[in-house]
Structure formats: C-alpha cells, structure tokens
Design a protein around this motif. Structure first.
Motif, PDB file in Angstrom:
ATOM      1  N   THR A  59     -81.230-106.066  12.151  1.00 40.81           N
ATOM      2  CA  THR A  59     -79.797-105.811  11.983  1.00 40.81           C
ATOM      3  C   THR A  59     -79.122-107.035  11.389  1.00 40.81           C
ATOM      4  O   THR A  59     -79.580-108.164  11.564  1.00 40.81           O
ATOM      5  CB  THR A  59     -79.103-105.495  13.331  1.00 40.81           C
ATOM      6  N   VAL A  60     -78.060-106.777  10.653  1.00 41.74           N
ATOM      7  CA  VAL A  60     -77.232-107.840  10.096  1.00 41.74           C
ATOM      8  C   VAL A  60     -75.877-107.718  10.755  1.00 41.74           C
ATOM      9  O   VAL A  60     -75.296-106.645  10.791  1.00 41.74           O
ATOM     10  CB  VAL A  60     -77.102-107.672   8.564  1.00 41.74           C
ATOM     11  N   THR A  61     -75.378-108.818  11.309  1.00 44.74           N
ATOM     12  CA  THR A  61     -74.133-108.743  12.060  1.00 44.74           C
ATOM     13  C   THR A  61     -72.919-109.095  11.220  1.00 44.74           C
ATOM     14  O   THR A  61     -71.819-108.642  11.481  1.00 44.74           O
ATOM     15  CB  THR A  61     -74.173-109.719  13.252  1.00 44.74           C
ATOM     16  N   GLY A  62     -73.107-109.897  10.189  1.00 50.18           N
ATOM     17  CA  GLY A  62     -71.954-110.347   9.417  1.00 50.18           C
ATOM     18  C   GLY A  62     -71.171-111.412  10.163  1.00 50.18           C
ATOM     19  O   GLY A  62     -69.950-111.432  10.119  1.00 50.18           O
ATOM     20  N   GLY A  63     -71.858-112.296  10.853  1.00 47.38           N
ATOM     21  CA  GLY A  63     -71.220-113.392  11.593  1.00 47.38           C
ATOM     22  C   GLY A  63     -70.800-114.527  10.668  1.00 47.38           C
ATOM     23  O   GLY A  63     -70.840-114.399   9.441  1.00 47.38           O
ATOM     24  N   ASP A  64     -70.376-115.636  11.271  1.00 47.35           N
ATOM     25  CA  ASP A  64     -69.871-116.746  10.469  1.00 47.35           C
ATOM     26  C   ASP A  64     -70.871-117.895  10.401  1.00 47.35           C
ATOM     27  O   ASP A  64     -70.575-119.016  10.791  1.00 47.35           O
ATOM     28  CB  ASP A  64     -68.534-117.238  11.038  1.00 47.35           C
ATOM     29  N   SER A  80     -77.154-109.168   1.419  1.00 43.60           N
ATOM     30  CA  SER A  80     -75.927-109.972   1.475  1.00 43.60           C
ATOM     31  C   SER A  80     -74.703-109.066   1.485  1.00 43.60           C
ATOM     32  O   SER A  80     -73.724-109.336   2.183  1.00 43.60           O
ATOM     33  CB  SER A  80     -75.858-110.930   0.278  1.00 43.60           C
ATOM     34  N   ARG A 105     -82.417-107.976  -1.745  1.00 47.62           N
ATOM     35  CA  ARG A 105     -81.843-109.158  -1.086  1.00 47.62           C
ATOM     36  C   ARG A 105     -80.354-109.262  -1.369  1.00 47.62           C
ATOM     37  O   ARG A 105     -79.567-109.666  -0.515  1.00 47.62           O
ATOM     38  CB  ARG A 105     -82.544-110.432  -1.575  1.00 47.62           C
ATOM     39  N   SER A 124     -74.070-107.654   4.855  1.00 47.37           N
ATOM     40  CA  SER A 124     -73.453-108.668   5.701  1.00 47.37           C
ATOM     41  C   SER A 124     -71.942-108.746   5.437  1.00 47.37           C
ATOM     42  O   SER A 124     -71.139-108.776   6.368  1.00 47.37           O
ATOM     43  CB  SER A 124     -74.146-110.000   5.434  1.00 47.37           C
ATOM     44  N   GLU A 142     -81.121-116.451   7.858  1.00 45.16           N
ATOM     45  CA  GLU A 142     -81.997-115.965   6.801  1.00 45.16           C
ATOM     46  C   GLU A 142     -81.151-115.681   5.557  1.00 45.16           C
ATOM     47  O   GLU A 142     -80.061-115.117   5.655  1.00 45.16           O
ATOM     48  CB  GLU A 142     -82.666-114.682   7.285  1.00 45.16           C
ATOM     49  N   ILE A 143     -81.653-116.070   4.397  1.00 48.38           N
ATOM     50  CA  ILE A 143     -80.872-115.960   3.168  1.00 48.38           C
ATOM     51  C   ILE A 143     -81.075-114.589   2.540  1.00 48.38           C
ATOM     52  O   ILE A 143     -82.203-114.170   2.291  1.00 48.38           O
ATOM     53  CB  ILE A 143     -81.256-117.090   2.193  1.00 48.38           C
ATOM     54  N   GLY A 144     -79.974-113.888   2.298  1.00 44.18           N
ATOM     55  CA  GLY A 144     -80.039-112.627   1.554  1.00 44.18           C
ATOM     56  C   GLY A 144     -80.230-112.966   0.092  1.00 44.18           C
ATOM     57  O   GLY A 144     -81.300-113.366  -0.348  1.00 44.18           O
ATOM     58  N   VAL A 176     -82.566-102.274   7.555  1.00 47.80           N
ATOM     59  CA  VAL A 176     -81.653-103.258   8.133  1.00 47.80           C
ATOM     60  C   VAL A 176     -80.358-102.552   8.527  1.00 47.80           C
ATOM     61  O   VAL A 176     -79.705-101.945   7.670  1.00 47.80           O
ATOM     62  CB  VAL A 176     -81.334-104.378   7.113  1.00 47.80           C
ATOM     63  N   SER A 177     -80.021-102.632   9.795  1.00 56.25           N
ATOM     64  CA  SER A 177     -78.740-102.097  10.300  1.00 56.25           C
ATOM     65  C   SER A 177     -78.501-100.645   9.884  1.00 56.25           C
ATOM     66  O   SER A 177     -77.391-100.277   9.498  1.00 56.25           O
ATOM     67  CB  SER A 177     -77.568-102.966   9.801  1.00 56.25           C
TER      68      SER A 177
END
Lengths: 189, 349
Positions: free
Chosen positions: A5-10, B263, B259, B266, A69-71, B242-243
């Motif tokens: 999962t990706v949370t979109g945090g800071d 992003s 990728r 996100s 982790e880098i998108g 993912v999500s």
C-alpha cells in the motif's frame, strides 16, 4: 503475487538535477550524492543522460533521495538544480520547482539567473577548485555547497566517506584536492 | 556482499553470471552497452565466453548454437537491434531452445533515438518473429528487479525450453539504485536428453527448426508448443498490486511507467483520491485473470505507457466492466505524474 500500500505521507523527498558539459564530473557528483545518502540509510536513484557525442557534449543526471521507496526516478521539476555552464542554466533554470534551490557556477556563467520565486546560490566553483589545487574539482565545490544548503540529502562526513569508492582509481590521486574543494564549497554556501 | 549501488545494465550482467550464464554474444547499441561491456570484462574471469559478433543477426545465431549445446546463454540489444534478432528468436522457438534475450527499449520506429521507451511491447508479446510462438516476457521496473528477474529468466528458459525476453527500457538500464545481488536459485535442469553434447555411444540428437517428415511433423510440434503455452499461462503469471483494495481508480503500467504511476498513486492518496496500481511483471503470460479481479467495480482504469497504446489492448481484453482510459508518451518522452493525476481527477494535482 506482491501486494503493498501507498499512504501518501510526508516522507523526505529531494529531487536533484545536475547539469553541465561532458568532463565536468556531473555524473560523478550525482553518484556521490547517492552513495553518501545510501550510507545514511536513505533510498536513492540516479539516471544519467548525455548527448550522443563522444566528448564535448552536454551531460546531466537526475538524482532522487528519499526516506521511502522511490516511485518515479525521473526529476522533471527538481527541488535542487546544480548548473555548471551557461547552456545548462539557460535550459534548466525554468524547470526548478517554485521555492526550490538553484546553484550556479559563477566562474563560467556570466549572466545571473533571473527567477525570483526560487532560492539562488552563486558559487565560484572553478575558482574555489583552482585554489584547492585543480579546476577539475569544481564539481566537488558544487556538491559541498549543495549539502550545506540541503543537509537532509547527506552529511559532509557521509560524502567524505564515499570519496574513494566513487572516484575511479585513475583519478583517485585528486582526492586530497577533492576534500579541500568539498570544504571550499561548503564554506562558500 | 551487502547493498551496493549498481547500474541496471551491469546488474543484469552480474546476475546472469550468478545464474550460471557463461556465454554472451552481442553487438553494441546504446542504451544497453554497459551490459556487453560488463560481460566482456567479467566472463573471461569466470571461464566464460564473451564474443562481440559482426551483427545482431550473427549474435542471435551464436545464441542458437550455444543453446543447442546445452549452455546457459544470453544476448542483449536495444530496439533496432532486437528487430534484427527476430528471425533467430523464431528459430529458437521452433527448435525449442532456451535462451535469454534482453531488450533495453529505446525510441522508435527506425533507428529512433537513445532515450528509453516502451514501443516494443507488441514485438515482444505478440510474436515479433514469424509463426505461432510466444516468448515469456518479463518487465522489471527497478534495478533490484532487473537483477532478480535475470536469474528467473534463465530458470524459466530452461524449464520450458524457450526464449525469455527481459523487456526493460533505456532509463532503467542506465539507472543506478542500491541492490542486493541475488543468490543462485539452486535449480538445475537436465539437458542430456536433447542437447548436442557429442553422440558417441548414443543415437544422435537432432535440433532443427524445419520439420518436413512425417507430413504432420510441424503440426505436431505446434500442438506441443501451444499445450506448453497454455500451461505457462496457468502457472507463470507475475504481477504487483499497490493500494488496490479500497481503490476507486486503478492505474495500470509496466516497467518505468509503473513507477511513475506509483508516484501518482502517492500524490492522489495524499489528495484524498482512492487510487491504486496494478503492474504486470510478466507481459506474456499476461496476468489477465488477476487484473479482471482487481479491476472489478472500479470507476475507471487508466493505462499509462511510453508508447501509443500497446499493453492497453491486453488490459481491455482483461477488464470486465470498468471503463479503460489511456495515457501515452511517444518517442522517448516520459509520462508526468501531474498529467496522470489530472487525468484521474480532471484537474491538476
């Protein structure tokens, strides 16, 4: 088979763009940022780009340093842009993110950047490198300035620690000069 | 050895050597030259053979020879060079020979440019060469995955006696990231029943891609190949999600574009938009069933590719009800996160 999962945090994220001409050590400066940040436990990516010329062409590289982790490893709107010659300033000044940092090499570029919505830092990279022992270390001067202004990227100790690994054997005799040049850039910023 | 900073092309080279590859044949082309350069430096040190052929056509036929002799063998190139190898890949398929072919795609058509691109999806996934054949196509998106899938590619090639294509792009090949080098899988494959290893004391083995006798020999081969392909479709699909569980919008991409989508997910999540990503890792076999399940009930599926719309055709065949939209970039241009966000929300992120 793989779920996450990706949370979109800071999380800490810095997109850096280095540009200059072939031979200025642009790719190496980017690689050193990666190695130093890696040494401090961060995620990094590095994509070089150069012209088709064997020598004398343009060189640039995109570097991402992040806590997560880098998108996308691409940096179309850099937080930090380091330009070492005039064509690079003209081409890449417009892409710096508003509020971002533009470091320019005042030794070789004779007209100052015009943007008013970004932080601008002039560094006499070639002169400081010359004083340290060789103009060839101008890239290290810029790198020293970068980590002073953006300490979250990497510390000076981390950069010094990767110098021998990053610099190829045939140029390693320059590392004494490189250390002085890094310190010179750090002070100038 | 711990975590090291390694360039994608070089990571493939070292991982191939770890996987037991001792033969590499190729002809230089940007943006994958670090791979043959790496093999040229490393293979002689591990008792292997690096040979720069006079052309891509020669290289793929050298691969055919080494594969027939039972060796683990690799070639690599970039788009225009891979086009030249297509005849040989079809021959490898017809002769049921295992080999790994790396394509670090660049902008096309023609000689194109040297930027990364994804315009060879059709070529890799839908045949490329002549005849009814498939290659297994793996699409890594990080340097770590390039390394891990290289070993997997050799195992799959040997297990099914077929070509496995590692389909990357110029950016991924040139990119450096921290990786841990993979360990050998430990799997071994007995090739003694078919490889050309010297016929002393046994009946000769025949490796051929032309089958004239009996009359139905070629039909029988094709039936066998198709049965094999159906088996692979059942058992070898790989994907990442993912999500996706609570997502209303589903992005679908492979390799580098996935990728960029990650992003975008996100950014969208930060803005309160429930977005997720489905990333096929095997492009053939395409994870159609998994995508059908994941996409069920979504408001929209957006496919993002660095081409004019190739994988999107397989996505459309897989997705049941949700509308499928497409965002592509051409000629070595890369998708922008903002453009993906805007396509989902209707306004700039």
């Amino acid at each position: 088979m793989s779920r996450s999962t990706v949370t979109g945090g800071d999380a800490m994220y810095v997109g850096i763009f280095f540009a200059g001409f072939g031979g200025q050590g642009i790719i190496l400066a980017g690689r050193m940022v990666c190695l130093a940040a890696m040494g401090e436990g961060k995620h990094v990516s590095h994509i070089p780009s150069y012209g088709a010329e064997m020598r004398g062409g343009t060189a640039n590289c995109s570097v991402v340093v992040s806590d997560e982790e880098i998108g996308s490893p691409l940096v179309p709107r850099p937080d930090v842009c380091v330009v070492m010659n005039t064509p690079s300033l003209l081409k890449f000044q417009p892409i710096v993110k508003p509020g971002g940092l533009l470091i320019w090499n005042e030794s070789l570029i004779h007209s100052a950047p015009e943007r008013t919505d970004i932080e601008i830092l002039a560094v006499r990279a070639n002169d400081i490198a010359e004083a340290a022992g060789s103009y060839r270390s101008a890239n290290m001067v810029m790198l020293g300035a970068l980590i002073k202004r953006r300490p979250s990227v990497a510390s000076m100790n981390a950069v010094l620690a990767v110098l021998n690994e990053a610099v190829s054997a045939r140029h390693r005799e320059l590392n004494q000069v490189n250390r002085k040049a890094l310190a010179g850039g750090y002070e100038a910023a | 050895m711990g975590v090291i900073l390694m360039k994608g092309n070089e990571a493939i080279g070292e991982s191939a050597i770890i996987a037991g590859c001792r033969h590499y044949f190729g002809y230089p082309i940007t943006p994958q030259n670090e791979l043959p350069a790496y093999m040229a430096a490393r293979l002689p040190k591990v008792g292997g053979t690096f040979l720069q052929a006079e052309s891509e056509v020669a290289a793929i036929n050298m691969v055919y020879g080494a594969a027939a002799a039972g060796a683990r063998v690799m070639t690599s190139s970039s788009s225009p060079g891979v086009s030249l190898k297509m005849e040989g890949i079809s021959y490898l398929a017809g002769a049921e020979l295992p080999a790994v072919v790396v394509n670090m795609m660049r902008g096309g058509p023609g000689l194109g440019n040297i930027a990364g691109a994804q315009g060879d999806y059709f070529q890799a996934v839908k045949g490329g060469g002549h005849g009814d054949y498939h290659s297994i196509v793996l699409a890594p998106s990080t340097v770590q995955e390039l390394a891990d899938l290289t070993g997997k590619a050799f195992d799959l090639a040997d297990e099914y006696r077929m070509v496995v294509i590692l389909l990357g792009d110029g950016f991924t090949g040139q990119m450096s990231e921290p990786i841990t080098l993979p360990k050998p899988s430990g799997r071994s494959f007995d090739k003694s029943s078919w490889s050309l290893s010297g016929a002393k004391g046994r009946d000769p083995h025949i490796i051929a891609s032309m089958r004239l006798n009996p009359d139905n020999a070629l039909e029988m081969l094709n039936l066998k190949l198709q049965a094999k392909y159906r088996q692979i479709e059942k058992s070898e699909t790989l994907w990442e999600s993912v999500s996706v569980d609570d997502a209303e919008y589903l992005l679908v991409g492979f390799g580098l574009s996935a990728r960029i989508c990650k992003s975008a997910v996100s950014v969208l999540r930060k803005a309160g938009v429930k977005a997720g990503l489905f990333r096929p890792i095997t492009l053939w076999p395409f994870p159609a069933g998994q995508l059908a399940a994941v996409s069920a009930g979504k408001k929209k599926v957006l496919v993002v590719e660095m081409n004019a719309g190739q994988m999107v055709q397989d996505v459309r065949l897989s997705v049941g009800g949700a509308p499928v939209d497409f965002l592509g970039t051409l000629g070595g241009a890369t998708p922008q996160v903002d453009a993906i966000v805007e396509r989902i929300t209707g306004h700039a992120g």
